[in-house]
Write an enzyme that holds these catalytic residues in place. Structure first.
Site, PDB file in Angstrom:
ATOM      1  N   CYS A 192      33.496 -11.019   4.183  1.00 23.40           N
ATOM      2  CA  CYS A 192      34.376  -9.822   4.060  1.00 23.40           C
ATOM      3  C   CYS A 192      34.190  -8.564   4.528  1.00 23.40           C
ATOM      4  CB  CYS A 192      35.238 -10.551   2.935  1.00 23.40           C
ATOM      5  SG  CYS A 192      33.624  -9.710   1.614  1.00 23.40           S
ATOM      6  N   CYS A 229      31.930  -6.993   3.063  1.00 24.19           N
ATOM      7  CA  CYS A 229      30.267  -7.190   3.261  1.00 24.19           C
ATOM      8  C   CYS A 229      30.024  -6.231   4.000  1.00 24.19           C
ATOM      9  CB  CYS A 229      30.214  -8.725   3.541  1.00 24.19           C
ATOM     10  SG  CYS A 229      30.538 -10.012   2.568  1.00 24.19           S
ATOM     11  N   ASP A 233      15.533 -41.124   4.927  1.00 23.13           N
ATOM     12  CA  ASP A 233      13.890 -40.496   4.181  1.00 23.13           C
ATOM     13  C   ASP A 233      13.957 -40.570   2.827  1.00 23.13           C
ATOM     14  OD1 ASP A 233      11.364 -39.024   4.873  1.00 23.13           O
ATOM     15  OD2 ASP A 233      12.979 -37.053   4.714  1.00 23.13           O
ATOM     16  N   ASP A 279      14.827 -35.553   7.373  1.00 26.60           N
ATOM     17  CA  ASP A 279      14.141 -33.582   6.833  1.00 26.60           C
ATOM     18  C   ASP A 279      12.956 -33.425   7.666  1.00 26.60           C
ATOM     19  OD1 ASP A 279      13.070 -34.482   4.707  1.00 26.60           O
ATOM     20  OD2 ASP A 279      13.299 -32.419   4.425  1.00 26.60           O
ATOM     21  N   ASP A 317       9.732 -36.846  10.819  1.00 27.63           N
ATOM     22  CA  ASP A 317      10.881 -38.100  11.179  1.00 27.63           C
ATOM     23  C   ASP A 317      11.235 -37.266  12.145  1.00 27.63           C
ATOM     24  OD1 ASP A 317      10.951 -38.927   8.292  1.00 27.63           O
ATOM     25  OD2 ASP A 317      12.416 -37.000   7.523  1.00 27.63           O
TER      26      ASP A 317
END
Lengths: 760, 50
Positions: A50, A53, A450, A633, A637
């Site tokens: 926003c 920020c 996984d 992940d 894998d």
């Protein structure tokens, strides 16, 4: 952080990942020179959303020494900082203090999105030309005659030239590319139809004819370009979001030279034999052997083992593992290109399976569609030639057939559905890399998961909190706060705030635990054998475990288990309901796998697999005729992600895994997987509906065209009507299920693009 | 017919003006951060001429 909690769906919860702030050498390496001593660094700051920020960040960074300026890009959630001098200003730390965790990402140097700006420019030019030509055509349709009509046709012909060159060029190139490789795609009939329509209209204009199709050829390009641009924007958006995730591979390492000097070198320049210093919290950049130091390594991304491994000098370490507790000096045994990471990339490329052979629905349809259309037009021409012998009339009607059958609705139908679907997934924190991934996901019948990091979070959770004395837990938590070890984090996280016990001289013994003194006693938190040195060897202490001891006597013991990802059970149940069978492949031990499989009700699982084992299993399933979805992940894998028909990775996955996967989900909940399957299937249904609508439209319009009743006015109306119909049908996807909580900014931009498409 | 001689060029000129305006805005980076631009109007700058 000061502002607006809702809507921060990209605000990833990556706290679980133990990663140190990028070191200043690393920032320097990733920055680029702007001439002189001015340098620019781009940081990804996922939690910005926003005006407050933006202001906080720009003001705070602007005040730092040697920072020339900072500019936040809210759309891409990035900050670019321009700074001077040799030393890097502490902007990452400053952002961290403000509550905005920042990380470096791979900068695409000078790589502005050329395709997107070319597409937008083409849309603008085509839109301008289509609008003006349509204006002139309306006057022709309303009865302009003689010299006026000729004038209007000539002006239209002139306006159409830049549109054809600019906007049409994209289609001509793509069609030529397909034809020269002996393939057929949607762009071939488009290119043929548009160029024939223009040539014929030009001939008509020169000969003072009364029917010209300039408006049809240009507005066709305009409609199709909108579909193409939306498709590109969708993919670009997913790519930016995935690129903005924190990088999990090491970018470089501190090299210790023989003469004692230290250099920070990029990973590519590290050669076997070099000595590297790895601080606690850093990832191991290349395969190596430990020379000095003891530490714990988190191998979960590499091997799928959830428990950290204790290593001491003499042992070998793999690239990609995370050094948790103590500093290590390692000797590199392989260059980056020969390391474990590179090996995984090679395996992945070798495994590139189902997706290479996959042809998108639109391409498959057009492979049938284009020959039929061209044949129909040709037969029409021959028929009229034989019936009347008037080649001009026969040509006019044949081209009208081509225009009326131009796959305008088809070209829009598929991308629009996929853009709407991708937007729905985006709102739920799922990024889609491209449209074909959605088509592939809709067909799967087997899902392979996984374990570590996918079904589980890969972070231990303390399970016996209730049986631990709260006072002991408080002391343990205070000690644990000094360590990065996953067990310590779990202990520190599970204790409520009980006031700070007075600890003195806390020290961490890598591989063993933490030692502290308080009120004259020595407390130790760590391995049973080390911490409880006075404990009798009874039955209970037989099996290692983590304990808290006071002067060598055990006062509390801690039991951990790998926490399951949120809604893992529900997600798997939903997949079962969707007729997808579930399997688990893991590199972890059989015991650990069995436990998880039992909790989640998974019947089939294979433990202790090597990366190539996972690929073999997936290829076996594929040979048995299954379409396999891989969810994983780890680095181990990655080859499997490449081998599967379609793949999904969580945002916490290793970098190459994220790049290999077709979908990336940003939130912790595993419900993203059944959601993605569900949305993809609905999108697949809508695409087929839209293609059916387009075929019905053709079945009605083509006979009229063949009989020679199509005028430019009818062509314009028919084309717009069929486009609006498929767009309207595609937008129904939004109403299928309750949508995710409304998000404010990015969604607005998207709906603008959509309303543009509806408007046209 | 005589009115058309100047009305058509005027219409095309205005259309082209809009097109070039858009292309200029695109090239000067005004579409790079649409969300940011929407939020930035809320920021009060205190950079008055001193």
């Amino acid at each position: 952080m000061s502002c607006c909690a809702p809507g921060a769906e990209i605000a990833l919860d990556l706290n679980g990942i133990t990663s140190a702030l990028p070191s200043s050498q690393e920032i320097r390496l990733a920055s680029r020179s702007l001439g002189g001593d001015l340098r620019q660094t781009d940081l990804s700051v996922p939690t910005v959303h926003c005006a407050a920020c933006i202001q906080t960040i720009e003001t705070a960074l602007g005040k730092l020494d040697r920072v020339e300026g900072a500019r936040v890009n809210l759309s891409t959630k990035r900050v670019s900082v321009r700074w001077r001098g040799d030393e890097v200003p502490p902007f990452v730390a400053a952002l961290g203090r403000l509550g905005y965790p920042a990380h470096l990402f791979d900068p695409e140097i000078g790589e502005k999105d050329k395709t997107l700006s070319e597409l937008i420019r083409a849309v603008a030019v085509a839109g301008f030309a289509a609008g003006n030509i349509m204006l002139l055509s309306v006057s022709v349709w309303s009865g302009a005659e003689g010299a006026t009509r000729d004038l209007f046709h000539w002006v239209s012909a002139l306006i159409a030239i830049p549109a054809l060159a600019f906007a049409g060029g994209i289609y001509f190139r793509s069609a030529w590319n397909a034809l020269s490789h002996g393939r057929m795609n949607m762009d071939v009939p488009i290119a043929v139809g548009v160029s024939l329509a223009y040539t014929m209209s030009l001939y008509e204009t020169i000969n003072h004819g009364d029917h010209a199709y300039f408006d049809a050829s240009v507005s066709l390009l305009f409609f199709l370009l909108i579909g193409r641009t939306l498709d590109h924007v969708m993919r670009e958006r997913a790519r930016t979001a995935v690129n903005g995730l924190s990088r999990l591979a090491a970018r470089g390492a501190m090299v210790l030279r023989d003469d004692g000097s230290r250099d920070y070198l990029p990973v590519d320049e590290i050669e076997p034999g070099m000595h590297l210093l790895i601080a606690a919290g850093e990832r191991i950049p290349v395969d190596g052997k430990i020379i000095r130091g003891t530490s714990d390594l988190d191998c979960s991304l590499v091997s799928g083992e959830s428990t950290p491994r204790t290593v001491a000098s003499g042992e070998t370490v793999q690239a990609g593992t995370l050094n948790i507790t103590g500093p290590l000096t390692i000797e590199a045994t392989a260059a980056a290109k020969d390391s474990f990471l590179a090996e995984m990339v090679r395996l992945m490329e070798a495994a590139e399976g189902g997706r290479a052979h996959y042809r998108r629905i639109a391409d498959r349809v057009s492979a049938l569609y284009a020959p039929v259309v061209h044949l129909t037009a040709f037969v029409t021409f021959l028929g009229w030639m034989m019936a009347t012998g008037d080649w001009h009339r026969a040509m006019t009607i044949a081209i009208a057939v081509l225009i009326i059958t131009c796959p305008c609705a088809l070209g829009l139908a598929v991308p629009i559905v996929q853009v709407v679907a991708a937007r729905r997934l985006f709102e739920s924190g799922v990024m889609v890399k491209d449209g074909s991934a959605m088509e592939r996901l809709a067909t799967i019948d087997t899902a392979v998961f996984d374990k570590t990091g996918t079904l589980t979070l890969g972070q231990p959770r303390l399970v016996n909190v209730a049986s631990i004395d709260p006072a002991m837990l408080a002391i343990a938590a205070a000690m644990a706060a000094h360590s990065r070890h996953p067990f310590s984090r779990a202990i520190a996280g599970s204790a409520g705030f009980v006031g700070q016990p007075n600890l003195e001289s806390v020290s961490e013994h890598p591989g063993f635990g933490i030692e502290a003194t308080a009120a004259g006693s020595t407390w130790r938190l760590g391995r049973r054998g080390w911490a409880g040195w006075k404990a009798r060897t009874d039955g209970e202490s037989g099996h290692g475990g983590t304990v808290l001891t006071k002067d060598g006597i055990i006062v509390a013991s801690f039991v951990f288990e790998d926490a399951l990802r949120a809604y893992a059970g529900t997600a798997l149940a939903q997949l079962n309901d969707a007729q997808v069978s579930v399997e688990m492949l893991s590199g972890d031990t059989a015991a650990a796998c069995g436990e998880v499989a039992e909790i989640l009700g998974i019947d089939r699982f294979v433990p202790a697999l090597l990366p190539s084992g996972k690929v073999d299993r997936i290829e076996a399933l594929a040979r048995a005729g299954h379409k396999v979805l891989m969810v994983g992940d780890g680095l181990n894998d990655t080859p499997a992600l490449g081998a599967a028909h379609v793949s999904i990775a969580p945002a916490t996955a290793a970098d190459i895994g994220r790049n290999a996967a077709d979908f990336v989900f940003l939130r912790e909940s595993l419900l993203a997987v059944p959601l993605a399957v569900d949305v993809s299937r609905k999108a697949g249904g809508l695409i087929r509906q839209n293609i059916a609508i387009a075929i019905v439209y053709n079945a009605v319009a083509v006979p009229i065209a063949i009989l020679g009743h199509v005028t430019p006015l009818i062509a314009a109306i028919a084309m717009s009507a069929s486009s609006l119909l498929v767009i309207g049908n595609a937008l129904r996807l939004q109403g299928f299920a309750p949508s995710a909580p409304e998000r404010i900014a990015p969604q607005d931009r998207y709906s603008n693009v959509n309303s543009l498409a509806q408007f046209s | 017919m005589t009115t058309l001689v100047y009305l058509i060029p005027v219409a095309l000129f205005l259309g082209a003006l809009g097109l070039f305006g858009f292309l200029w805005a695109l090239r000067s980076g005004q579409y790079e951060d649409l969300d940011g631009a929407a939020e930035r109007i809320l920021i009060d700058r205190d950079d008055r001429p001193s």
